[in-house]
Design a protein around this motif. Structure first.
Motif, PDB file in Angstrom:
ATOM      1  N   GLU A   1      -4.813   2.214  -5.316  1.00 49.05           N
ATOM      2  CA  GLU A   1      -4.637   3.513  -4.654  1.00 49.05           C
ATOM      3  C   GLU A   1      -5.010   4.593  -5.678  1.00 49.05           C
ATOM      4  OE1 GLU A   1      -4.075   5.037  -0.925  1.00 49.05           O
ATOM      5  OE2 GLU A   1      -3.644   2.946  -1.480  1.00 49.05           O
TER       6      GLU A   1
ATOM      7  N   GLN B   1       0.787  -1.231   0.000  1.00 42.62           N
ATOM      8  CA  GLN B   1       0.000   0.000   0.000  1.00 42.62           C
ATOM      9  C   GLN B   1       0.822   1.284   0.000  1.00 42.62           C
ATOM     10  OE1 GLN B   1      -2.509   0.938   3.453  1.00 42.62           O
ATOM     11  NE2 GLN B   1      -1.817   3.009   2.982  1.00 42.62           N
TER      12      GLN B   1
ATOM     13  N   ARG C   1      -6.689   8.295   3.002  1.00 42.14           N
ATOM     14  CA  ARG C   1      -5.398   8.423   3.671  1.00 42.14           C
ATOM     15  C   ARG C   1      -5.192   9.855   4.170  1.00 42.14           C
ATOM     16  NH1 ARG C   1      -5.900   3.013   3.111  1.00 42.14           N
ATOM     17  NH2 ARG C   1      -5.118   2.205   1.119  1.00 42.14           N
TER      18      ARG C   1
ATOM     19  N   GLY D   1      -7.553   4.362  -0.842  1.00 35.63           N
ATOM     20  CA  GLY D   1      -7.184   3.059  -1.373  1.00 35.63           C
ATOM     21  C   GLY D   1      -7.777   1.947  -0.543  1.00 35.63           C
TER      22      GLY D   1
ATOM     23  N   GLU E   1       0.776   4.354  -2.772  1.00 33.64           N
ATOM     24  CA  GLU E   1       0.501   5.773  -2.559  1.00 33.64           C
ATOM     25  C   GLU E   1       1.502   6.624  -3.336  1.00 33.64           C
ATOM     26  OE1 GLU E   1      -0.635   7.294   1.339  1.00 33.64           O
ATOM     27  OE2 GLU E   1      -0.697   5.222   2.080  1.00 33.64           O
TER      28      GLU E   1
ATOM     29  N   HIS F   1      -6.441  11.335  -1.190  1.00 38.24           N
ATOM     30  CA  HIS F   1      -6.346  10.065  -1.895  1.00 38.24           C
ATOM     31  C   HIS F   1      -6.841   8.931  -1.003  1.00 38.24           C
ATOM     32  CE1 HIS F   1      -2.534  10.384   0.306  1.00 38.24           C
ATOM     33  NE2 HIS F   1      -2.345   9.081   0.163  1.00 38.24           N
TER      34      HIS F   1
END
Length: 431
Positions: free
Chosen positions: A227, A187, A361, A398, A191, A396
């Motif tokens: 993401e 992850q 995030r 994800g 990003e 953002h």
């Protein structure tokens, strides 16, 4: 001259002679007729040999065949409505490649440990083949969905210098003179990739050194981790439910034979369309307390809790807005209620538990620095991750989908160990 073909292709050759490279799955004889159950990896077909219609040496060669012997089988393809495949082979010849002796997995019952010790052979069984075909279709559908949505696949590293969510469940190794770990998630790297490519996803193996023996856990498994830059919590949930619906629809369309062989209740999967129900963590706690579960606000859910919630719905359900203290350091707090985060776990129906975990995030540099302090994270190890907030930070989101749990749910399997070709369990690393 016969045409060489695969079992799955025989429908194109009705009335013609074909040759198939195959193995004997099973056989029986009624004296003057031999019935060979043949498989070639693409499917199963019955070959019927009548003694008076073939030469003596061909009849005797077929008679010698044993379970899992390999051969080239030649015969005339004919339609047979009683056959699961709809076709049958009237055998005119066999060319034995290898005669197998004492094949260990016979049609009788075998214990799980025995079958796992022989996983390399157990994979040949019709049930295991069906599961692996469905797994392949899920993988195909994953790539199709993201390709059509304009995502770019990016490969995350397997060797990492630091943890994604804590070091207690990581496999430690040496990277020359430095410490390294096997990845537990791609992850953080996705990003970074999203800041370059907009919408990305990784698809790779992950490793958790969690000493768990439950039917839902593997030590090594595969994760799909998208993401998305400029995507906030609500839009992410929309994408997640489209994603799951697409996967289920693809399996229903392309794996009917395999699902029916597994005796899967298709009506359960056919309901996985449209909007998924949502409840907040607060509502989930209240629901569980009303069901006489002893659980307080601030405690995490276990398998019994997730199952109880899932049983209340006929399709996957999102549980949103978990307490900040229960979730990972990178999850963004709800601006209107900072004690919870903008996150969601997607719980599969029928007791299969969490299949997706996702969140918006943190994109604020100061808040991320605060989280580093609170979670005692090494600024040196995570400086590159902080740079994502320093240079052009954007909202953002994800999520991560566990492939094996998804396979287990769609196939209706009791244990996740059947969902992967060679499972790695707490006390098993063979074969």
């Amino acid at each position: 001259m016969s045409s060489k073909c695969l079992v799955r292709e025989v429908g194109q050759y009705v009335g013609q002679e074909v040759t198939i490279g195959c193995w004997v799955h099973n056989k029986r004889s009624s004296g003057k007729i031999q019935f060979l159950q043949l498989r070639d990896g693409t499917g199963f077909i019955q070959g019927v040999m009548v003694k008076q219609e073939v030469e003596e040496e061909i009849w005797l060669a077929a008679k010698e065949l044993t379970q899992e012997s390999s051969l080239y089988a030649t015969g005339i393809v004919r339609e047979e409505e009683r056959s699961p495949s709809g076709f049958e082979l009237t055998l005119t010849g066999v060319k034995v490649i290898h005669l197998t002796k004492d094949y260990p997995i016979t049609p009788k019952e075998h214990g799980v440990d025995f079958l796992m010790d022989h996983r390399h052979l157990w994979m040949r069984a019709p049930r295991q083949r069906a599961i692996l075909v469905i797994r392949n279709e899920i993988i195909r559908a994953v790539h199709q969905f993201f390709n059509e949505k304009g995502f770019t696949m990016v490969d995350a590293p397997i060797l990492t210098p630091s943890s994604c969510e804590g070091t207690t469940e990581l496999f430690h190794t040496k990277y020359f003179e430095e410490d390294a770990f096997l990845s537990q998630s791609g992850q953080l790297y996705m990003e970074a990739a999203a800041m370059a490519l907009g919408r990305v996803y990784s698809f790779g193996p992950t490793f958790r050194a969690e000493k768990s023996k439950t039917r839902r856990h593997l030590i090594e498994f595969w994760m799909i981790e998208p993401e998305m830059a400029f995507v906030e919590h609500e839009e992410s949930l929309q994408i997640q439910q489209q994603f799951i619906s697409h996967i289920v629809e693809s399996v229903l369309k392309n794996c009917q034979k395999e699902l029916k062989f597994l005796k899967r209740d298709l009506s359960k999967l056919e309901q996985v369309t449209g909007d998924f129900p949502r409840i907040t963590y607060d509502e989930a706690i209240q629901f569980l307390q009303e069901k006489d579960f002893e659980i307080k606000w601030g405690e995490d859910f276990g398998a019994p809790h997730e199952t109880a919630i899932a049983e209340h719905y006929d399709k996957p359900v999102f549980i949103t807005h978990y307490p900040t203290e229960l979730k990972s350091f990178y999850m963004k707090p709800d601006p209107e209620r900072p004690e919870v985060v903008l996150c969601a776990d997607l719980i599969a129906p029928e007791g299969y538990g969490e299949i997706i975990g996702g969140s918006q995030r943190i994109d604020d540099e100061q808040l991320m620095e605060q989280r580093f302090v609170e979670h005692k994270l090494s600024e040196e190890a995570y400086q590159w991750y902080m740079d994502l907030r320093t240079y052009g930070s954007v909202p953002h989101s994800g999520f991560g989908l566990g492939l094996e749990r998804t396979v287990a749910w769609i196939c209706g399997l009791e244990h996740v160990r059947e969902t992967i070709p060679f499972p790695r369990l707490l006390y098993r690393m063979y074969p």
